[in-house]
Write a protein that holds these residues in place. Sequence first.
Motif, PDB file in Angstrom:
ATOM      1  N   GLY A 170       0.781  -1.225   0.000  1.00 10.66           N
ATOM      2  CA  GLY A 170       0.000   0.000   0.000  1.00 10.66           C
ATOM      3  C   GLY A 170       0.813   1.276   0.000  1.00 10.66           C
ATOM      4  N   GLU A 171       2.126   1.148   0.142  1.00 13.15           N
ATOM      5  CA  GLU A 171       2.956   2.347   0.294  1.00 13.15           C
ATOM      6  C   GLU A 171       3.009   3.210  -0.962  1.00 13.15           C
ATOM      7  OE1 GLU A 171       3.920   3.220   3.333  1.00 13.15           O
ATOM      8  OE2 GLU A 171       2.802   1.402   3.806  1.00 13.15           O
ATOM      9  N   GLY A 172       3.009   2.579  -2.120  1.00 12.91           N
ATOM     10  CA  GLY A 172       3.005   3.357  -3.360  1.00 12.91           C
ATOM     11  C   GLY A 172       1.754   4.188  -3.489  1.00 12.91           C
ATOM     12  N   MET A 173       0.609   3.580  -3.181  1.00 11.00           N
ATOM     13  CA  MET A 173      -0.651   4.317  -3.197  1.00 11.00           C
ATOM     14  C   MET A 173      -0.606   5.464  -2.198  1.00 11.00           C
ATOM     15  SD  MET A 173      -3.516   4.862  -1.168  1.00 11.00           S
ATOM     16  CE  MET A 173      -3.541   3.475  -0.048  1.00 11.00           C
ATOM     17  N   LEU A 174      -0.115   5.188  -0.984  1.00  9.89           N
ATOM     18  CA  LEU A 174      -0.092   6.214   0.056  1.00  9.89           C
ATOM     19  C   LEU A 174       0.809   7.381  -0.355  1.00  9.89           C
ATOM     20  CD1 LEU A 174      -1.033   6.999   2.883  1.00  9.89           C
ATOM     21  CD2 LEU A 174       0.976   5.811   3.798  1.00  9.89           C
ATOM     22  N   GLY A 175       1.942   7.094  -0.962  1.00 14.21           N
ATOM     23  CA  GLY A 175       2.831   8.153  -1.431  1.00 14.21           C
ATOM     24  C   GLY A 175       2.179   9.015  -2.499  1.00 14.21           C
ATOM     25  N   ASP A 176       1.456   8.370  -3.425  1.00 15.97           N
ATOM     26  CA  ASP A 176       0.756   9.119  -4.466  1.00 15.97           C
ATOM     27  C   ASP A 176      -0.384   9.938  -3.872  1.00 15.97           C
ATOM     28  OD1 ASP A 176       2.455   8.089  -6.358  1.00 15.97           O
ATOM     29  OD2 ASP A 176       1.052   6.536  -7.047  1.00 15.97           O
ATOM     30  N   PHE A 177      -1.062   9.370  -2.884  1.00 16.01           N
ATOM     31  CA  PHE A 177      -2.155  10.076  -2.212  1.00 16.01           C
ATOM     32  C   PHE A 177      -1.619  11.355  -1.572  1.00 16.01           C
ATOM     33  CE2 PHE A 177      -6.443   9.538  -0.283  1.00 16.01           C
ATOM     34  CZ  PHE A 177      -6.414  10.587   0.616  1.00 16.01           C
ATOM     35  N   ARG A 178      -0.531  11.222  -0.836  1.00 18.66           N
ATOM     36  CA  ARG A 178       0.053  12.390  -0.160  1.00 18.66           C
ATOM     37  C   ARG A 178       0.500  13.443  -1.168  1.00 18.66           C
ATOM     38  NH1 ARG A 178       5.201  12.336   4.068  1.00 18.66           N
ATOM     39  NH2 ARG A 178       5.269  14.598   4.405  1.00 18.66           N
ATOM     40  N   ALA A 179       1.122  13.008  -2.255  1.00 16.60           N
ATOM     41  CA  ALA A 179       1.614  13.954  -3.266  1.00 16.60           C
ATOM     42  C   ALA A 179       0.463  14.745  -3.886  1.00 16.60           C
ATOM     43  CB  ALA A 179       2.389  13.201  -4.346  1.00 16.60           C
ATOM     44  N   LEU A 180      -0.640  14.066  -4.190  1.00 17.79           N
ATOM     45  CA  LEU A 180      -1.793  14.757  -4.766  1.00 17.79           C
ATOM     46  C   LEU A 180      -2.430  15.697  -3.752  1.00 17.79           C
ATOM     47  CD1 LEU A 180      -3.413  11.871  -6.832  1.00 17.79           C
ATOM     48  CD2 LEU A 180      -2.394  13.964  -7.745  1.00 17.79           C
ATOM     49  N   LEU A 181      -2.470  15.279  -2.493  1.00 20.78           N
ATOM     50  CA  LEU A 181      -3.033  16.141  -1.457  1.00 20.78           C
ATOM     51  C   LEU A 181      -2.202  17.412  -1.302  1.00 20.78           C
ATOM     52  CD1 LEU A 181      -5.112  16.614   0.748  1.00 20.78           C
ATOM     53  CD2 LEU A 181      -3.705  15.226   2.297  1.00 20.78           C
ATOM     54  N   GLN A 182      -0.895  17.262  -1.269  1.00 20.55           N
ATOM     55  CA  GLN A 182      -0.020  18.424  -1.144  1.00 20.55           C
ATOM     56  C   GLN A 182      -0.140  19.333  -2.361  1.00 20.55           C
ATOM     57  OE1 GLN A 182       3.648  16.219  -0.468  1.00 20.55           O
ATOM     58  NE2 GLN A 182       3.671  16.818   1.687  1.00 20.55           N
ATOM     59  N   LYS A 183      -0.367  18.756  -3.527  1.00 18.21           N
ATOM     60  CA  LYS A 183      -0.473  19.544  -4.757  1.00 18.21           C
ATOM     61  C   LYS A 183      -1.760  20.356  -4.801  1.00 18.21           C
ATOM     62  CE  LYS A 183      -0.452  19.089  -9.808  1.00 18.21           C
ATOM     63  NZ  LYS A 183      -0.259  18.148 -10.957  1.00 18.21           N
ATOM     64  N   TYR A 184      -2.872  19.778  -4.347  1.00 17.41           N
ATOM     65  CA  TYR A 184      -4.162  20.417  -4.567  1.00 17.41           C
ATOM     66  C   TYR A 184      -4.780  21.075  -3.340  1.00 17.41           C
ATOM     67  CZ  TYR A 184      -4.169  18.404  -9.218  1.00 17.41           C
ATOM     68  OH  TYR A 184      -3.846  18.094 -10.510  1.00 17.41           O
ATOM     69  N   THR A 185      -4.253  20.853  -2.151  1.00 15.19           N
ATOM     70  CA  THR A 185      -4.796  21.559  -1.001  1.00 15.19           C
ATOM     71  C   THR A 185      -4.542  23.060  -1.147  1.00 15.19           C
ATOM     72  OG1 THR A 185      -4.821  21.738   1.409  1.00 15.19           O
ATOM     73  CG2 THR A 185      -2.702  21.260   0.388  1.00 15.19           C
ATOM     74  N   VAL A 186      -5.489  23.861  -0.679  1.00 17.11           N
ATOM     75  CA  VAL A 186      -5.316  25.314  -0.731  1.00 17.11           C
ATOM     76  C   VAL A 186      -5.133  25.880   0.683  1.00 17.11           C
ATOM     77  CG1 VAL A 186      -6.559  25.586  -2.896  1.00 17.11           C
ATOM     78  CG2 VAL A 186      -7.819  25.695  -0.738  1.00 17.11           C
ATOM     79  N   SER A 187      -4.886  24.994   1.629  1.00 11.56           N
ATOM     80  CA  SER A 187      -4.705  25.408   3.021  1.00 11.56           C
ATOM     81  C   SER A 187      -3.295  25.073   3.502  1.00 11.56           C
ATOM     82  CB  SER A 187      -5.724  24.696   3.930  1.00 11.56           C
ATOM     83  OG  SER A 187      -5.414  24.901   5.297  1.00 11.56           O
ATOM     84  N   GLU A 188      -2.773  25.906   4.385  1.00 11.24           N
ATOM     85  CA  GLU A 188      -1.476  25.624   4.999  1.00 11.24           C
ATOM     86  C   GLU A 188      -1.622  24.826   6.289  1.00 11.24           C
ATOM     87  OE1 GLU A 188       0.494  29.338   5.542  1.00 11.24           O
ATOM     88  OE2 GLU A 188       0.786  29.693   3.387  1.00 11.24           O
ATOM     89  N   GLN A 189      -2.866  24.476   6.637  1.00 10.45           N
ATOM     90  CA  GLN A 189      -3.124  23.758   7.893  1.00 10.45           C
ATOM     91  C   GLN A 189      -3.679  22.348   7.670  1.00 10.45           C
ATOM     92  OE1 GLN A 189      -2.219  24.736  10.860  1.00 10.45           O
ATOM     93  NE2 GLN A 189      -1.382  26.647  10.029  1.00 10.45           N
ATOM     94  N   THR A 190      -3.391  21.781   6.511  1.00  5.60           N
ATOM     95  CA  THR A 190      -3.896  20.437   6.208  1.00  5.60           C
ATOM     96  C   THR A 190      -3.317  19.403   7.162  1.00  5.60           C
ATOM     97  OG1 THR A 190      -4.110  21.022   3.878  1.00  5.60           O
ATOM     98  CG2 THR A 190      -4.103  18.669   4.416  1.00  5.60           C
ATOM     99  N   GLY A 191      -4.196  18.512   7.633  1.00  8.87           N
ATOM    100  CA  GLY A 191      -3.778  17.389   8.456  1.00  8.87           C
ATOM    101  C   GLY A 191      -4.103  16.080   7.766  1.00  8.87           C
ATOM    102  N   MET A 192      -3.197  15.100   7.869  1.00  9.42           N
ATOM    103  CA  MET A 192      -3.413  13.779   7.267  1.00  9.42           C
ATOM    104  C   MET A 192      -2.873  12.733   8.228  1.00  9.42           C
ATOM    105  SD  MET A 192      -1.946  12.272   3.646  1.00  9.42           S
ATOM    106  CE  MET A 192      -1.919  10.511   3.299  1.00  9.42           C
ATOM    107  N   ALA A 193      -3.686  11.705   8.518  1.00  6.57           N
ATOM    108  CA  ALA A 193      -3.296  10.653   9.450  1.00  6.57           C
ATOM    109  C   ALA A 193      -3.700   9.298   8.879  1.00  6.57           C
ATOM    110  CB  ALA A 193      -3.965  10.877  10.804  1.00  6.57           C
ATOM    111  N   VAL A 194      -2.938   8.265   9.228  1.00  6.41           N
ATOM    112  CA  VAL A 194      -3.161   6.929   8.678  1.00  6.41           C
ATOM    113  C   VAL A 194      -3.238   5.901   9.806  1.00  6.41           C
ATOM    114  CG1 VAL A 194      -2.275   5.127   7.149  1.00  6.41           C
ATOM    115  CG2 VAL A 194      -1.945   7.532   6.558  1.00  6.41           C
ATOM    116  N   PHE A 195      -4.267   5.055   9.751  1.00  4.98           N
ATOM    117  CA  PHE A 195      -4.429   3.953  10.699  1.00  4.98           C
ATOM    118  C   PHE A 195      -4.313   2.648   9.924  1.00  4.98           C
ATOM    119  CE2 PHE A 195      -6.996   0.853  13.064  1.00  4.98           C
ATOM    120  CZ  PHE A 195      -6.498   1.012  14.352  1.00  4.98           C
ATOM    121  N   ARG A 196      -3.406   1.764  10.350  1.00  2.80           N
ATOM    122  CA  ARG A 196      -3.162   0.509   9.636  1.00  2.80           C
ATOM    123  C   ARG A 196      -3.505  -0.669  10.550  1.00  2.80           C
ATOM    124  NH1 ARG A 196       1.211   1.648   5.820  1.00  2.80           N
ATOM    125  NH2 ARG A 196       1.952   3.780   6.060  1.00  2.80           N
TER     126      ARG A 196
END
Length: 299
Positions: free
Chosen positions: A209-235
Amino acid sequence: MQLELEDPYVVVYKQIHAVVDDDAKRVELLERSSCYGGSAWARYHYSRGPLVISSCNQGEWFRYMLNPGNVDLDLVSSKRSAGIESVKVSGSEVEVTYAGLGGGGVGATLSRARAEDVLRYDATECGGGRVARGAIVLPRRERMIIGVDDTDSKTVGATWSLIHNIAQKVDRPEARYISHSLVQLFPVPTKTQNCVSTVVEFACLPGRGEGMLGDFRALLQKYTVSEQTGMAVFRDFDPSELLAFGLRCKKERVSYEDAVKVAQEAGVQIIMKGQGLIGAIAALPFNARPDESIIPGTA
């Protein structure tokens, strides 16, 4: 032009997955339906079987929480016409055996055997008045839950839509996008508008799942318009240990420090550390609970 049906009595499920806990004592079977009516009929009958702990449906997805084992279903026409006869976890694979009478036998065999991500199958003849059985072998998967909050501004965006679009984009055979929930939180003064965070769920092949998670984070960082974005993962299989914190965040304002402490105690991975991390962590236990997660708390 003469119209023809390729296989008139088979409606193939889109996907089927098996998520297993660490001890192989619980299996969640996830079936992505191509025909809601047929799957609703199956859920009614399957849920009466001894191996089924609970079941629900969310859009296209029909979910069965199962105990591994093997049982005699004692099928009876119109009362219990189909069911799950056996669930076996063996190393990296899960074998599920379905049985059914008549049309239930068709669903128990070829309709599931041809679903995407099924490794192999063994099915008897089906249809008519006979009992049919079909065993499908699925890759053993593990759950990955991602919580996100604060990606928008007063004038641009909505977190729930961005996260759904990202999850759809990063979906892949080794990390399947399964569910999405909006989580209503306590309306703190720093909210953008509705004070709603988002949680999405993936069924991942172990260690894949790490490749997906890395792509997810990259897209989130690219498209968020906030400087206060939070992201957490439970496995893990069950995020309910975080439910008390999630409910608290629905009822009152919670400090950033409290959220980080809860995350550390529960083994939550912190990916993005903005103020939205509080809502991201609070969203995790509402995974696959979209009808509950939208309900406001009472102050």
